[in-house]
Design an enzyme around this catalytic site. Structure first.
Site, PDB file in Angstrom:
ATOM      1  N   ARG A 124      -2.746  18.414  -7.128  1.00 22.62           N
ATOM      2  CA  ARG A 124      -2.971  16.999  -7.439  1.00 22.62           C
ATOM      3  C   ARG A 124      -2.605  16.703  -8.888  1.00 22.62           C
ATOM      4  NH1 ARG A 124      -7.485  14.949  -9.587  1.00 22.62           N
ATOM      5  NH2 ARG A 124      -8.842  16.573  -8.725  1.00 22.62           N
ATOM      6  N   TYR A 184       8.413  -9.102  -3.991  1.00 26.03           N
ATOM      7  CA  TYR A 184       8.106  -8.481  -2.708  1.00 26.03           C
ATOM      8  C   TYR A 184       6.706  -8.934  -2.279  1.00 26.03           C
ATOM      9  CZ  TYR A 184       6.375  -4.738   0.358  1.00 26.03           C
ATOM     10  OH  TYR A 184       5.803  -4.039   1.376  1.00 26.03           O
ATOM     11  N   ASP A 208      10.419  -3.861 -11.685  1.00 27.05           N
ATOM     12  CA  ASP A 208      10.689  -3.170 -10.430  1.00 27.05           C
ATOM     13  C   ASP A 208      12.202  -3.173 -10.225  1.00 27.05           C
ATOM     14  OD1 ASP A 208      11.043  -2.376  -7.788  1.00 27.05           O
ATOM     15  OD2 ASP A 208       9.226  -3.355  -7.086  1.00 27.05           O
ATOM     16  N   LYS A 239      13.632   4.013  -0.981  1.00 29.07           N
ATOM     17  CA  LYS A 239      14.863   3.252  -0.813  1.00 29.07           C
ATOM     18  C   LYS A 239      16.075   4.070  -1.292  1.00 29.07           C
ATOM     19  CE  LYS A 239      11.972  -0.076   0.397  1.00 29.07           C
ATOM     20  NZ  LYS A 239      10.633   0.382   0.029  1.00 29.07           N
TER      21      LYS A 239
END
Length: 401
Positions: free
Chosen positions: A64, A117, A190, A215
């Site tokens: 982690r 978005y 972004d 993406k």
């Protein structure tokens, strides 16, 4: 992280792999997948802490906190984004929520591009504003003066997408960065829609850049992930704390491996995505059944000059408004063979998506109307198939309309 003068194409293939071998003398040409959740340490160290853990020196404690495969990916992401540091997250949404959380606290104010978005817009309103008391003002950031007019003394973050999803609107990153700096606010961008090959927000003055690695960076529609990159050391330390301790939203080793693999072909894929998208945009713009095409590579795009100035390529996503009603749009989509109806974008395969009923369905009808997201609007992610096959498919579907 990037102390190399190698060019983008070379960084995409090999950067970050050195020092990630599983054992002395083992020379994998690809970074191996390190699946261990925990790591043996040589001895008890009363002075050790999570803050001083240095993966680059081989200091691993728990995956982690850091993992060798993820660490290699983060080095490469930083190099490609022109950043000192980068972190890989479980999703693009995880990267965004952490980036925002590191910049705001209750009572702060955010200025954001109105054409975001849908998930990001809902995050800002339903989570940060309704639950944490961080107010957001949405503006048409195509006009930098609107950004400046919305700034307040308590504005701690300016959040931009450029190009936006789904209408491919742009903001002038350099000009917005100057406004954010004047008010002492963090500027986050972004950059998912075009990626680091075609646009480099940190070099234009942004403080932090995020990507959905799902993406273009991964590029094969087989991994969910996100990335954050920055040159601000204090901000990075806050983000790192939130990821490691506060949220635990890191990228899994196998997804890190898949993204590393995808990055190797990123420069090649992006050139083909962009050339195919340009051809599709020009074809659609000349068709009588089409009312409008939104693509920064078209000279008719109202911000084409800005796109040419701050981007080195126009990406593989465009949106189109058909001259028909919802039934006609449904006939068009049903007639397509090479454009499956699906959310997401940036994979090697072409996709078509209906924002009003899919990605932007969380928004009210009033909000969609105000943003220009009509029932006749479709977003097209243009893949790397042969251009002639894509154009023929679109032509046949338009005949169905």
């Amino acid at each position: 992280m990037n102390d190399s003068d190698e060019r983008f194409e070379t960084l995409a293939v090999t950067y970050g792999e050195r020092g990630q071998r599983p054992a002395p003398g083992v020379e994998d040409v690809a970074v191996p997948i390190h699946l261990s959740s925990t790591y043996a340490v040589p001895e008890i160290d009363p002075d050790a802490s999570l803050e001083t853990l240095d993966p680059d020196a081989g200091e691993y404690l728990y995956s982690r906190l850091s993992n060798p495969t993820r660490n290699a990916l983060e080095h490469r992401l930083a190099a490609l984004c022109g950043a000192d540091d980068a972190l890989a997250f479980a999703s693009g949404t995880a990267a965004i929520v952490t980036a925002i959380s590191a910049a705001v606290e209750p009572g702060d104010h955010v200025v954001a591009f109105e054409d975001l978005y849908g998930g990001t817009r809902s995050m800002l309103t339903r989570y940060f504003e309704d639950r944490l008391g961080v107010e957001t003002t949405f503006v048409d950031a195509r006009d930098t003066a609107e950004v400046e007019a919305a700034m307040r003394e308590e504005t701690s973050l300016v959040w931009m997408e450029t190009p936006t999803n789904p209408l491919l609107r742009l903001c002038d990153v350099e000009a917005v960065a100057a406004v954010a700096e004047e008010y002492g606010a963090t500027l986050g961008v972004d950059n998912t829609f075009v990626g680091p090959q075609f646009q480099r927000p940190l070099e234009l003055g942004a403080d932090v850049v995020v990507h959905s690695t799902t993406k273009y960076l991964n590029g094969h529609s087989d991994s969910i992930g996100g990335a954050l990159a920055t040159n601000d050391e204090a901000y990075f330390e806050e983000v790192q704390f939130l990821q490691r301790v506060g949220m635990g939203n890191m990228l899994a080793p196998f997804d890190a491996y898949l993204t590393l693999r995808g990055l190797k072909t990123l420069p090649l894929r992006m050139e083909k995505h962009a050339s195919n998208a340009q051809a599709v945009a020009e074809f659609l713009a000349d068709h009588s059944a089409v009312e409008a095409v939104h693509y920064p590579g078209l000279a008719s795009h109202p911000q084409h000059e800005l796109a040419s100035r701050q981007m080195s390529g126009y990406g593989g996503v465009l949106s189109v408004e058909l001259g028909t009603d919802l039934d006609g749009v449904a006939r068009f989509v049903a007639a397509l063979d090479h454009f499956p109806l699906a959310v997401s974008l940036g994979g090697v395969e072409s996709l078509v998506e209906h924002p009003a009923s899919m990605t932007h369905s969380p928004l009210s009808q009033t909000e969609r109307d105000s943003l220009g997201i009509s029932d006749s609007l479709l977003r097209i992610s243009v893949g790397v198939e042969h251009e002639a096959d894509l154009l023929a498919d679109l032509s046949n579907a338009l005949d169905a309309v």
